[in-house]
Design a protein around this motif. Structure first.
Motif, PDB file in Angstrom:
ATOM      1  N   CYS A  35     -47.867 -18.654  -0.846  1.00 25.24           N
ATOM      2  CA  CYS A  35     -46.723 -18.439   0.054  1.00 25.24           C
ATOM      3  C   CYS A  35     -45.403 -18.521  -0.707  1.00 25.24           C
ATOM      4  N   GLY A  36     -44.487 -17.631  -0.328  1.00 30.27           N
ATOM      5  CA  GLY A  36     -43.176 -17.615  -0.948  1.00 30.27           C
ATOM      6  C   GLY A  36     -42.047 -17.628   0.067  1.00 30.27           C
ATOM      7  N   VAL A  61     -59.606 -27.382   5.814  1.00 25.67           N
ATOM      8  CA  VAL A  61     -60.031 -26.390   4.811  1.00 25.67           C
ATOM      9  C   VAL A  61     -59.923 -24.982   5.409  1.00 25.67           C
ATOM     10  N   PHE A  64     -61.841 -22.333  -3.601  1.00 22.65           N
ATOM     11  CA  PHE A  64     -61.457 -23.192  -2.476  1.00 22.65           C
ATOM     12  C   PHE A  64     -60.541 -22.488  -1.465  1.00 22.65           C
ATOM     13  N   GLU A 116     -53.843 -23.111   8.945  1.00 20.50           N
ATOM     14  CA  GLU A 116     -53.156 -21.953   9.534  1.00 20.50           C
ATOM     15  C   GLU A 116     -54.014 -21.166  10.526  1.00 20.50           C
ATOM     16  N   THR A 122     -49.515 -18.524   8.025  1.00 23.04           N
ATOM     17  CA  THR A 122     -48.309 -19.019   7.342  1.00 23.04           C
ATOM     18  C   THR A 122     -48.413 -20.506   6.992  1.00 23.04           C
TER      19      THR A 122
HETATM   20  C1  LIG Z   1     -50.609 -14.085  -1.803  1.00 22.90           C
HETATM   21  C2  LIG Z   1     -50.194 -14.938  -0.641  1.00 22.90           C
HETATM   22  C3  LIG Z   1     -48.928 -14.810  -0.109  1.00 22.90           C
HETATM   23  C4  LIG Z   1     -48.552 -15.599   0.990  1.00 22.90           C
HETATM   24  N1  LIG Z   1     -47.267 -15.505   1.460  1.00 22.90           N
HETATM   25  C5  LIG Z   1     -46.870 -16.332   2.444  1.00 22.90           C
HETATM   26  C6  LIG Z   1     -45.495 -16.425   2.803  1.00 22.90           C
HETATM   27  O1  LIG Z   1     -44.637 -15.751   2.219  1.00 22.90           O
HETATM   28  N2  LIG Z   1     -45.148 -17.300   3.787  1.00 22.90           N
HETATM   29  C7  LIG Z   1     -46.057 -18.094   4.417  1.00 22.90           C
HETATM   30  O2  LIG Z   1     -45.686 -18.885   5.285  1.00 22.90           O
HETATM   31  N3  LIG Z   1     -47.375 -18.046   4.088  1.00 22.90           N
HETATM   32  C8  LIG Z   1     -47.788 -17.195   3.105  1.00 22.90           C
HETATM   33  N4  LIG Z   1     -49.086 -17.225   2.697  1.00 22.90           N
HETATM   34  C9  LIG Z   1     -50.069 -17.999   3.461  1.00 22.90           C
HETATM   35  C10 LIG Z   1     -49.959 -19.503   3.198  1.00 22.90           C
HETATM   36  O3  LIG Z   1     -50.005 -19.735   1.804  1.00 22.90           O
HETATM   37  C11 LIG Z   1     -51.106 -20.198   3.890  1.00 22.90           C
HETATM   38  O4  LIG Z   1     -51.170 -19.786   5.245  1.00 22.90           O
HETATM   39  C12 LIG Z   1     -50.946 -21.721   3.899  1.00 22.90           C
HETATM   40  O5  LIG Z   1     -50.589 -22.176   2.616  1.00 22.90           O
HETATM   41  C13 LIG Z   1     -52.252 -22.334   4.373  1.00 22.90           C
HETATM   42  O6  LIG Z   1     -52.166 -23.733   4.418  1.00 22.90           O
HETATM   43  P1  LIG Z   1     -53.428 -24.557   4.933  1.00 22.90           P
HETATM   44  O7  LIG Z   1     -53.124 -25.987   4.728  1.00 22.90           O
HETATM   45  O8  LIG Z   1     -53.836 -24.078   6.263  1.00 22.90           O
HETATM   46  O9  LIG Z   1     -54.625 -24.110   3.947  1.00 22.90           O
HETATM   47  P2  LIG Z   1     -54.785 -24.331   2.365  1.00 22.90           P
HETATM   48  O10 LIG Z   1     -53.465 -24.245   1.689  1.00 22.90           O
HETATM   49  O11 LIG Z   1     -55.841 -23.409   1.915  1.00 22.90           O
HETATM   50  O12 LIG Z   1     -55.273 -25.830   2.266  1.00 22.90           O
HETATM   51  C14 LIG Z   1     -56.620 -26.185   2.429  1.00 22.90           C
HETATM   52  C15 LIG Z   1     -57.002 -27.089   1.281  1.00 22.90           C
HETATM   53  O13 LIG Z   1     -58.394 -27.416   1.418  1.00 22.90           O
HETATM   54  C16 LIG Z   1     -58.915 -27.521   0.109  1.00 22.90           C
HETATM   55  N5  LIG Z   1     -60.361 -27.433   0.172  1.00 22.90           N
HETATM   56  C17 LIG Z   1     -61.161 -26.348   0.296  1.00 22.90           C
HETATM   57  N6  LIG Z   1     -62.435 -26.702   0.343  1.00 22.90           N
HETATM   58  C18 LIG Z   1     -62.486 -28.047   0.255  1.00 22.90           C
HETATM   59  C19 LIG Z   1     -63.541 -29.012   0.242  1.00 22.90           C
HETATM   60  N7  LIG Z   1     -64.815 -28.645   0.337  1.00 22.90           N
HETATM   61  N8  LIG Z   1     -63.212 -30.312   0.123  1.00 22.90           N
HETATM   62  C20 LIG Z   1     -61.905 -30.710   0.025  1.00 22.90           C
HETATM   63  N9  LIG Z   1     -60.879 -29.832   0.022  1.00 22.90           N
HETATM   64  C21 LIG Z   1     -61.163 -28.527   0.146  1.00 22.90           C
HETATM   65  C22 LIG Z   1     -58.264 -26.388  -0.639  1.00 22.90           C
HETATM   66  O14 LIG Z   1     -58.312 -26.568  -2.038  1.00 22.90           O
HETATM   67  C23 LIG Z   1     -56.840 -26.434  -0.079  1.00 22.90           C
HETATM   68  O15 LIG Z   1     -55.990 -27.221  -0.887  1.00 22.90           O
HETATM   69  C24 LIG Z   1     -49.468 -16.492   1.559  1.00 22.90           C
HETATM   70  C25 LIG Z   1     -50.741 -16.651   0.995  1.00 22.90           C
HETATM   71  C26 LIG Z   1     -51.099 -15.879  -0.093  1.00 22.90           C
HETATM   72  C27 LIG Z   1     -52.463 -16.085  -0.700  1.00 22.90           C
END
Ligand SMILES: Cc1cc2nc3c(=O)[nH]c(=O)nc-3n(C[C@H](O)[C@H](O)[C@H](O)COP(=O)(O)OP(=O)(O)OC[C@H]3O[C@@H](n4cnc5c(N)ncnc54)[C@H](O)[C@@H]3O)c2cc1C
Length: 421
Positions: A59-60, A225, A350, A382, A391
């Protein structure tokens, strides 16, 4: 913290997990964040180029920045917010799309979203591709946009889910990096890193969580996750949770990857310029030239195009981008570019993808995924967000909501269990 003292385990240290653990810690609940990677942030990940510029591989953009809780966090902990309007609100470089064509394309986008709003009121749900105007010359570019927005082509995306996404027109950036912001916010939380969870046994009085570094007992857990990890049953639940697996399967993560390139003689271009390389095919990258005024190009790849390049290897992204840019800016342009960094999120163990979309007919699975089980297992991330999915702020909001759920459950009188059985 001795393991026996843990009240709540938060699994996953991305935006949702960090926000959840911070909320619990602030409420004096003894929690432990367990993260598979050796860093916090998950899909929020900042790296640096040779000049020290912060490059966000995940995310950026602080989307909906005027109501995005990460913007408040950034201000509170002294990060720098850049309010330069995003490239997609700018007119693309004239060399890539004429003024008249840009106007026509904007009309095509407006028409698409008007049809989306109407169609979303009707049942049943349908693929968003049903909203394309037959034979419109802008369909390939609308498809390309879908791959950047949802990580998938329109035929794979639920139109009801797409319509549920809610955003304001305000988009900011964090100069030090969105990834750094989130990992810094979580830095002082009690955490175990490099510690994947493989199983959660919720059959007994306390939860038993199996990790690479041993078993941990806790009263409650918040599971953050990605949906892909749940769908693939990379964490085994005992008893099993078939509803969660089915819901997660309907909310896959699309493909999106960024490639950063350095650009010689960048001053030739305006700051934060936007360039379309092709308008006749969906398999095309989006180009953001001189983000923050830096001599860098950020290329954005989505959908099947990103998936195919991932399969070919990292170098394929640069080759693809150079070929596209040369097509618009001339063959000499190739000499001015050098690859800096790309990350393939689809093969990231992951993450297994970029961000969630709902397949047609499954928009309601977000609520199913977010539903707690027995006041002991809570779900965030998310993909659990009804309106801010895909996001980092959606992650934050679901994390805090799950933490509030845990706190409320802890304050409820508990049923007396017959422990003799
Ligand atoms: C290329 C790209 C561009 C993006 N651009 C934007 C943007 O501009 N703005 C925006 O808001 N969002 C953007 N996003 C989306 C945003 O990054 C994600 O929606 C957000 O970071 C998700 O957060 P989360 O906590 O839901 O999931 P995650 O960040 O995936 O956190 C889940 C965590 O669980 C961990 N995990 C997985 N399996 C296990 C396990 N078995 N045991 C323990 N831990 C585990 C992972 O390592 C991870 O750290 C972008 C994503 C990408 C890939």
């Amino acid at each position: 913290m001795p393991e026996s003292d843990v009240e709540v385990v938060v699994i996953g240290g991305g935006a949702a997990g960090v926000a959840a653990a911070k909320r619990l810690t602030d409420a004096s609940v003894r929690c432990l964040l367990i993260e598979a990677r050796s860093r916090l942030g998950g899909r929020a990940w900042t790296v640096h180029d040779a000049d020290g510029h912060a490059l966000d591989l995940g995310c950026g953009w602080l989307h909906s920045a005027d109501r995005n809780p990460w913007a408040g966090v950034a201000q509170k902990i002294g990060f720098t917010i850049d309010q330069t309007p995003p490239p997609w609100t700018n007119r693309p470089l004239e060399t890539s799309l004429s003024r008249a064509d840009h106007r026509a394309f904007r009309q095509a986008i407006d028409g698409f979203y008007e049809r989306l709003e109407e169609a979303a009121k009707r049942n049943p749900d349908a693929p968003a591709s049903t909203l394309l105007e037959p034979r419109s010359r802008w369909n390939p570019l609308l498809e390309a946009m879908s791959t950047y927005i949802s990580g998938a082509e329109l035929e794979r995306v639920s139109l009801k889910d797409l319509d549920n996404y809610d955003n304001t027109p305000v988009n900011w950036r964090v100069v030090e990096g969105y990834g750094t912001l989130i990992s810094t916010y979580g830095a002082k939380l009690p955490a175990m890193l490099a510690c994947p969870v493989s199983a959660i046994d919720h059959s007994g009085r306390r939860l038993k969580i199996t990790t690479r570094q041993g078993a941990i007992a806790a009263d409650q857990a918040i599971i953050t996750v990605p949906s892909t990890i749940l769908a693939a049953e990379r964490i085994r639940f005992t008893p099993t949770l078939p509803d969660k697996i089915e819901a997660a399967s309907g909310l896959p993560l699309g493909h999106d990857d960024k490639l950063f390139m350095s650009l010689d003689g960048a001053e030739e271009f305006p700051i934060s310029a936007r360039l379309f390389a092709r308008t006749d095919r969906a398999a095309t990258a989006g180009y953001h030239i001189r983000p923050f005024g830096w001599p860098v190009i950020e290329a954005y790849f989505g959908g099947a195009c990103a998936a195919e390049l991932e399969a070919q290897g990292e170098a394929a992204f640069f080759d693809f981008a150079v070929a596209e840019l040369v097509g618009v800016l001339g063959s000499d342009f190739a000499r001015r570019l050098k690859p800096i960094r790309v990350h393939r999120w689809g093969i990231d163990e992951f993450a297994r993808g970029a961000y969630s979309y709902a397949v047609p007919g499954r928009a309601d699975r977000r609520a199913v995924l977010a539903q707690p089980v027995d006041d002991r297992l809570f779900f965030a991330g998310e993909a659990c967000s009804l309106h801010d999915f895909s996001t980092a702020h959606g992650g934050y909001l679901t994390g805090v909501a799950a933490a509030e759920g845990v706190i409320a459950a802890r304050n409820r009188p508990r049923p007396i269990r017959n422990i003799s059985r």
